[in-house]
Every structure is written in structure tokens, then in C-alpha cells.
Design an enzyme around this catalytic site. Structure first.
Site, short mmCIF file in Angstrom:
data_model
loop_
_atom_site.label_atom_id
_atom_site.label_comp_id
_atom_site.label_asym_id
_atom_site.label_seq_id
_atom_site.Cartn_x
_atom_site.Cartn_y
_atom_site.Cartn_z
N HIS A 103 0.67 -1.21 -0.16
CA HIS A 103 0.06 -0.34 -0.11
C HIS A 103 0.81 1.23 0.01
O HIS A 103 2.22 0.94 0.48
CB HIS A 103 -0.84 0.02 1.33
N ASP A 105 0.40 5.11 1.94
CA ASP A 105 -0.45 5.46 2.88
C ASP A 105 -1.51 6.72 2.52
O ASP A 105 -1.07 7.52 1.84
CB ASP A 105 0.47 6.08 4.10
N HIS A 261 4.82 0.14 0.19
CA HIS A 261 5.40 -0.70 0.91
C HIS A 261 4.52 -1.70 1.67
O HIS A 261 3.48 -1.69 1.50
CB HIS A 261 6.16 0.50 2.16
N ARG A 276 5.43 6.09 14.31
CA ARG A 276 5.58 6.70 12.93
C ARG A 276 4.93 8.05 12.83
O ARG A 276 4.20 8.28 13.70
CB ARG A 276 4.63 5.92 12.01
C1 SIN Z 1 3.24 1.04 7.78
O1 SIN Z 1 2.60 0.42 6.64
O2 SIN Z 1 3.27 2.22 7.83
C2 SIN Z 1 4.23 0.24 8.79
C3 SIN Z 1 5.29 -0.33 8.06
C4 SIN Z 1 6.27 -0.99 8.92
O3 SIN Z 1 5.80 -1.34 10.04
O4 SIN Z 1 7.43 -1.51 8.54
#
Ligand code: SIN
Length: 288
Positions: A103, A105, A261, A276
Site C-alpha cells: 500500500h 499511506d 510498502h 510513525r
Molecule cells: C506501515 O505500513 O506504515 C508500517 C510499515 C512497517 O511497520 O514496517
């Protein structure tokens, strides 16, 4: 690509995407010249990584503010003492993780987030890597005929099926508890061009993703799905990707408009805790 950096070292992780940056100590402070080089590496490589950063939540927030305004995620559990930071957590007794569908974000927002700054606080000794894929490379490797058709299309994206009530049907709620919530806020639907002009680089990039894209505008879901599935498979070919192995103190900054990602869920029994911070972006326009 301009590679003459003077304040940092930039080591590409693959031909298409990703670079590890060294010579940076975020906690000690970054001068304007170094920040400009970090931003250049970010635009050139779409996702950049730092190692061995020792950051308090306040320093993480201060660094994030250099990149733009902070966008608080509606659905992730915030860090209790620092609500601008979202937790990406998996406890040893939990089975599901966050982010294990390819995906980008916040594509469900009409103005999607620019990117995220993910900082590792606890990681398994083995496993829990994150994969990134270049949406420039995905676009560039399509045939001229496919490119031409995609340039005429827009797609609908939504948060409803991923974060709304419907997403929880049949799932183990105890496993999700404490990590995701606020289902009533999952009301976002947005329309974006399928091939965007990247706001910084000006390059065309493919902009549909498996998690949030629902269908092409003016097409039914049944008509859209086969082509969407083709594009998702196409975009995650090995040669368009890089893979990052986390250590405590590692940081990634990715560009949502140029990457997808995927967080591997291969570390049951271990804690993985990431902080994050997401940065606001701009409205997306179609590539010419
Ligand atoms: C995410 O999708 O923002 C998380 C990525 C991760 O935990 O590596």
C-alpha cells in the site's frame, strides 16, 4: 541523478529504489546544507534510511516538522504521551501486523500525505523487514499502449473497507485491540489520477494500491479488479523493490507518491514497536 553529496554518504539499496544515508546524527541537529542534501537523496531514491539514531519522541517530532506539517493518523493507536506519533506495534502474543498488504499511506484522502518517518524502538532479532517498491519503475516498464490507457483514467480510493466496521467482521478483535480503532472515522473517499505527476520530481508514477484503491472512475468494481490486480502484481516485481532490515534506532522516510510498502509478518512471538510520524502532502495532478 546528481550524486555529489558533500555532507552525507548515500548508498543505494537497489537500482530502482532506496538508499541508506550515513554521516547524519539527527539528535545533534542538522544544518540547512545537510538537510537540503537529505531532501535531494529522498527525491532521487524515494525512500531513505538512517541507522543508529538515538532519538526521544520530542526529537522525532522536531525532525518531522522540518519536512512539513504533521498529519495525525485517524486509526492508529497514538503514543500516549505524544499523540502526534502513531504506534505501529505487534506484541509477542499477537498474530496480525499492521501494513502487510502492499500500500501507499492515506491515498483515501483527497490530499494524501507526502510520506512517513518510521523509527524503530523494538525489533525482532530476525524478521519484521519492510519492502518498498518504486512506482516510477512500475510505470516506466509498462507498454506504451497500457500507459496511454492509464493516462486517461482516475481511480477511487477509500478508507472504509480497511478501517471501518466492515473491516473487523470475522477478525479476531482481541488481536487488533489496542492498535487500531476509531472505525466511525473511516468515511474518506477520494479520487486521484492513475498516473500522477510527482509533485517534487515531475516524473510520472503509478498511483493505485491494493489496500485502498476501490475501482476506476466510471468503471464497475468487476471491470476494474482484473486490471488493478495486474498493476499490483506488476508493481511488486523484485527488480522494482528494496528490502530494509531494521535495527533499534533505524529510521525510514518514504515518499507515498513514488512508493508502495509492505511490512513482513514473519516474527510471531517477538515484540516489534515502531513510531510513525506522517507528513502532510498536496493534491495530486495527472501526469501529462
Ligand atoms: C506501515 O505500513 O506504515 C508500517 C510499515 C512497517 O511497520 O514496517
Amino acid at each position: 541523478m546528481n550524486t555529489d553529496y558533500t555532507t552525507i554518504e548515500v548508498t543505494p539499496l537497489s537500482r530502482s529504489i532506496g538508499a541508506e544515508l550515513s554521516g547524519v546524527d539527527i539528535a545533534a541537529g542538522i544544518c540547512a546544507k545537510q538537510f537540503a542534501e537529505i531532501q535531494r537523496a529522498f527525491i532521487d531514491h524515494s525512500v531513505i534510511f538512517f541507522r543508529d539514531q538515538d532519538l526521544s519522541p520530542e526529537q522525532h517530532i522536531e525532525f518531522a516538522r522540518c519536512w512539513g506539517e504533521i498529519n495525525v493518523n485517524r486509526f492508529f493507536q497514538p503514543v500516549e504521551s505524544h499523540p502526534l506519533i502513531a504506534e505501529v506495534r505487534k506484541e509477542p502474543d499477537q498474530r496480525s501486523n499492521i501494513g502487510s498488504v502492499w500500500h501507499t499511506d492515506h491515498s483515501y484522502d483527497q490530499i494524501p500525505a507526502m510520506g512517513s518517518i518510521l523509527y524503530a524502538r523494538a525489533v525482532p532479532e530476525v524478521g519484521g523487514d519492510t519492502m518498498y517498491s518504486s512506482m516510477y519503475a512500475a510505470y516506466e516498464s509498462l507498454s506504451d499502449g497500457m500507459k496511454k490507457m492509464l493516462h486517461g483514467l482516475r481511480a477511487e480510493h477509500s478508507s472504509r473497507h480497511v478501517f471501518g466496521e466492515q473491516a473487523y467482521v470475522g477478525r479476531d478483535l482481541a488481536d487488533i485491540n489496542g492498535r487500531l480503532g476509531n472505525t466511525a472515522a473511516a468515511t474518506q473517499d477520494a479520487h486521484h489520477p492513475v498516473v500522477i505527476r510527482h509533485p517534487f520530481s515531475g516524473r510520472p508514477a503509478l498511483y493505485v494500491n491494493e489496500d485502498f484503491t476501490v475501482k476506476f472512475e466510471g468503471w464497475s468494481k468487476e471491470e476494474s479488479q482484473p486490471l488493478l490486480d495486474y498493476l499490483y502484481q506488476h508493481a511488486r516485481q523484485n527488480e522494482f523493490t528494496c528490502r530494509f532490515k531494521w535495527r533499534v534506532g533505524s529510521m525510514a522516510i518514504w515518499d507515498n507518491r513514488a512508493t508502495h510498502h509492505y511490512a513482513l509478518n514473519d516474527y510471531h512471538g517477538d515484540l516489534r514497536l515502531m513510531h510513525r510520524i506522517t507528513i502532510e502532502g498536496e493534491a495530486l495532478t495527472a501526469a501529462a
